[in-house]
Design a protein around this motif. Structure first.
Motif, PDB file in Angstrom:
ATOM      1  N   UNK A   1       0.952  -1.053  -0.302  1.00  0.00           N
ATOM      2  CA  UNK A   1      -0.270   0.091  -0.145  1.00  0.00           C
ATOM      3  C   UNK A   1       0.514   1.073  -0.027  1.00  0.00           C
ATOM      4  N   UNK A   2       2.213   1.282  -0.186  1.00  0.00           N
ATOM      5  CA  UNK A   2       2.194   2.723  -0.837  1.00  0.00           C
ATOM      6  C   UNK A   2       3.133   2.891  -1.794  1.00  0.00           C
ATOM      7  N   UNK A   3       3.604   3.828  -2.050  1.00  0.00           N
ATOM      8  CA  UNK A   3       3.966   4.694  -3.253  1.00  0.00           C
ATOM      9  C   UNK A   3       5.359   3.961  -3.843  1.00  0.00           C
ATOM     10  N   UNK A   4       5.405   4.526  -5.322  1.00  0.00           N
ATOM     11  CA  UNK A   4       7.127   4.424  -5.476  1.00  0.00           C
ATOM     12  C   UNK A   4       8.109   4.893  -4.605  1.00  0.00           C
ATOM     13  N   UNK A   5       8.091   5.954  -3.826  1.00  0.00           N
ATOM     14  CA  UNK A   5       9.103   6.924  -2.894  1.00  0.00           C
ATOM     15  C   UNK A   5       8.405   6.574  -1.499  1.00  0.00           C
ATOM     16  N   UNK A   6       7.489   5.423  -1.290  1.00  0.00           N
ATOM     17  CA  UNK A   6       7.865   4.188   0.367  1.00  0.00           C
ATOM     18  C   UNK A   6       7.052   5.133   0.429  1.00  0.00           C
ATOM     19  N   UNK A   7       6.545   6.396   0.626  1.00  0.00           N
ATOM     20  CA  UNK A   7       5.095   7.348   1.081  1.00  0.00           C
ATOM     21  C   UNK A   7       3.531   6.575   1.295  1.00  0.00           C
ATOM     22  N   UNK A   8       2.793   6.191   2.382  1.00  0.00           N
ATOM     23  CA  UNK A   8       0.945   5.888   2.257  1.00  0.00           C
ATOM     24  C   UNK A   8       0.555   6.268   0.734  1.00  0.00           C
ATOM     25  N   UNK A   9       0.073   4.954   0.480  1.00  0.00           N
ATOM     26  CA  UNK A   9      -0.762   5.527  -1.323  1.00  0.00           C
ATOM     27  C   UNK A   9      -2.427   5.590  -1.153  1.00  0.00           C
TER      28      UNK A   9
END
Length: 507
Positions: A218-226
């Motif tokens: 459930x994370x974006x490519x930058x590692x932040x929550x999606x």
């Protein structure tokens, strides 16, 4: 009806295609021995559980005392376990391929066990139907080859058993190049020769693998929550990372028990952790030992202790009645436990039995569970939907990932580390510290291909060589040579030219 003639007259072709397409199908069922005691039989039927059975539309197996071809077909299917095919999935695939052929022959009035020339004509018509017939009936070359080779196996068996007067196939001798030298082998001329591109099996490069694992969590490519609010993110991320770390097949990690998961060592190490797999869950029922990296294995343990425990707490798992009666576990340990009061090794449990296991806490024994605490098995859908979401939201070039793509990813990453000496250097350090000496000695002494052969469960290193030829291994060796400085500028330029030629080619 006379022998089929499709080629030539388009109207004749269309008429026959229409006839073939509109006739009802043959029944394909799967045998279950559940309730056999009420069948008024003297003993339990000697038919393997889950064995496919072909039945004609009118439910009859003979005409005026003469057995129909389905009798021979079902006999062949029942003998598959004796001929090296012990997987229920293989039985199903073989039965479906044979059913397609038998249905076609029934619709055009050709005896499957009859004379050669009508069968040859029917095979030609079948090819035309599958490559140029109704759109929904068409096969690609790979599907055709797979199904035709299955039908050929049936005819080879029927010929040996004296059940047919002729076979519709012709064979030619071809040369195969193996580590034992040039070998002669038979090729079925009905199969389709296909061009072999340099890379025919896809895997994920490290950046795409990281993108995929983050999306599962459930994370974006930058590692932040999606913004994605999917369920079971911890489960999906943990199991998704375990597969490219261990090379497990879908059947293997789907039916793995919590008790079979290797324990974590006292501290993290660069040397992977041994991961034994029982014969009942492996392809071909061959036990093997692979390995897993520390961090992915730790994530699965954490999922079991936290997310899974929360979902199963206070629930009582009741297996689907179609699977059979529940199998109650007591006194479990890593090796086995009492199942319905009798001590059993986990290694002996079939896929069906694993889904029926109920732990002393009332939960399934399978690692992955759903929201209602029942076993989860549909990993292909999870991986496919995650791939689609990545393409839609982040990376249009991202491929569709299935369980086997992750296995190929493991093979590629492991080969790269073996070739570059990563595991060997790590093993040497661990051996100096006196930890896991046996695995360390193996890694420092064994040839990389031999190691990969054992991890993947291949029967010979020749299989592994053929397998990796379908992966982009040129990149590994090219980078290795460049790093080591072993090639002159002229040689590197020549290698670059080879890769440029490959990139310009259109497959």
């Amino acid at each position: 009806m006379g022998r089929p003639e499709i080629k030539g007259d388009p109207e004749v072709s269309c008429t026959l295609f229409s006839l073939i397409h509109t006739v009802h199908s043959m029944h394909l069922i799967f045998y279950s021995r559940t309730g056999w005691e009420s069948w008024e039989l003297g003993r339990q039927p000697l038919i393997p559980e889950g064995m496919p059975v072909l039945i004609d539309q009118d439910l009859a197996f003979e005409d005026d005392g003469v057995p129909r071809p389905t009798v021979a077909a079902n006999r062949w299917l029942r003998e598959l376990p004796l001929n090296g095919a012990r997987s229920q999935r293989t039985w199903k695939n073989y039965a479906q391929a044979l059913r397609c052929w038998l249905e076609f022959l029934a619709r055009i009035g050709v005896d499957p066990l009859g004379e050669r020339q009508p069968l040859r004509d029917a095979l030609s018509a079948f090819s035309e139907y599958r490559f140029a017939g109704p759109l929904e009936a068409r096969w690609d070359e790979g599907t055709w080859d797979q199904n035709i080779n299955t039908v050929a196996r049936f005819y080879a068996w029927a010929d040996d058993e004296g059940l047919c007067t002729a076979v519709p196939f012709t064979y030619q001798m071809v040369r195969r190049y193996t580590e034992a030298g040039v070998q002669l082998a038979r090729r079925n001329t009905a199969t389709v020769r296909r061009a072999k591109p340099h890379v025919t099996v896809k895997y994920l490069e490290s950046d795409f693998l990281e993108l995929f694992l983050r999306a599962l969590a459930g994370l974006r490519p930058d590692g932040e929550p999606d913004s994605f609010r999917g369920r079971h993110l911890g489960r999906n991320a943990a199991m998704g990372a375990l597969v490219p770390s261990s090379g497990l097949r879908a059947q293997e990690f789907t039916h793995l028990l919590t008790y079979e998961l290797p324990a974590l060592p006292a501290r993290s190490s660069a040397v992977p952790i041994r991961f034994p797999l029982s014969a009942q869950i492996t392809k071909g029922k061959k036990p093997r030992e692979t390995w897993a990296s520390y961090d992915p294995l730790a994530d699965v343990h954490q999922y079991i202790e936290l997310d899974r425990a929360m979902l199963t707490e206070g629930r009582r798992y009741h297996p689907d009645p179609r699977l059979g009666e529940p199998l109650m576990i007591t006194e479990p340990d890593w090796e086995g436990g009492k199942v319905n009061g009798r001590r059993v090794s986990w290694r002996k449990l079939t896929l069906n039995e694993r889904l029926r296991l109920v732990t002393p806490e009332g939960a399934p024994a399978i690692i992955a569970v759903q929201s209602d605490g029942t076993p989860f098995t549909d990993w292909a859908t999870v991986f496919r939907r995650t791939s689609q979401r990545i393409r839609r939201d982040f990376e249009p070039r991202f491929p569709t990932v299935g369980p086997h793509v992750l296995r190929h990813t493991f093979a590629m990453a492991t080969l790269e580390k073996l070739v570059k000496g990563h595991y060997q250097r790590a093993a040497a350090l661990v051996a100096d510290a006196g930890e896991d000496a046996a695995l360390s000695l193996y890694l420092t002494k064994a040839d990389p291909l031999m190691v990969l052969r054992d991890l993947l469960g291949h029967s010979s290193v020749t299989t592994t060589e053929i397998y990796i030829q379908r992966l982009d291994v040129q990149r590994i060796y090219r980078e290795l040579y460049e790093e080591a400085g072993k090639y002159s500028g002229q040689a590197i330029a020549e290698a670059d030219a080879e890769f440029n030629d490959e990139e310009d080619a259109t497959w």
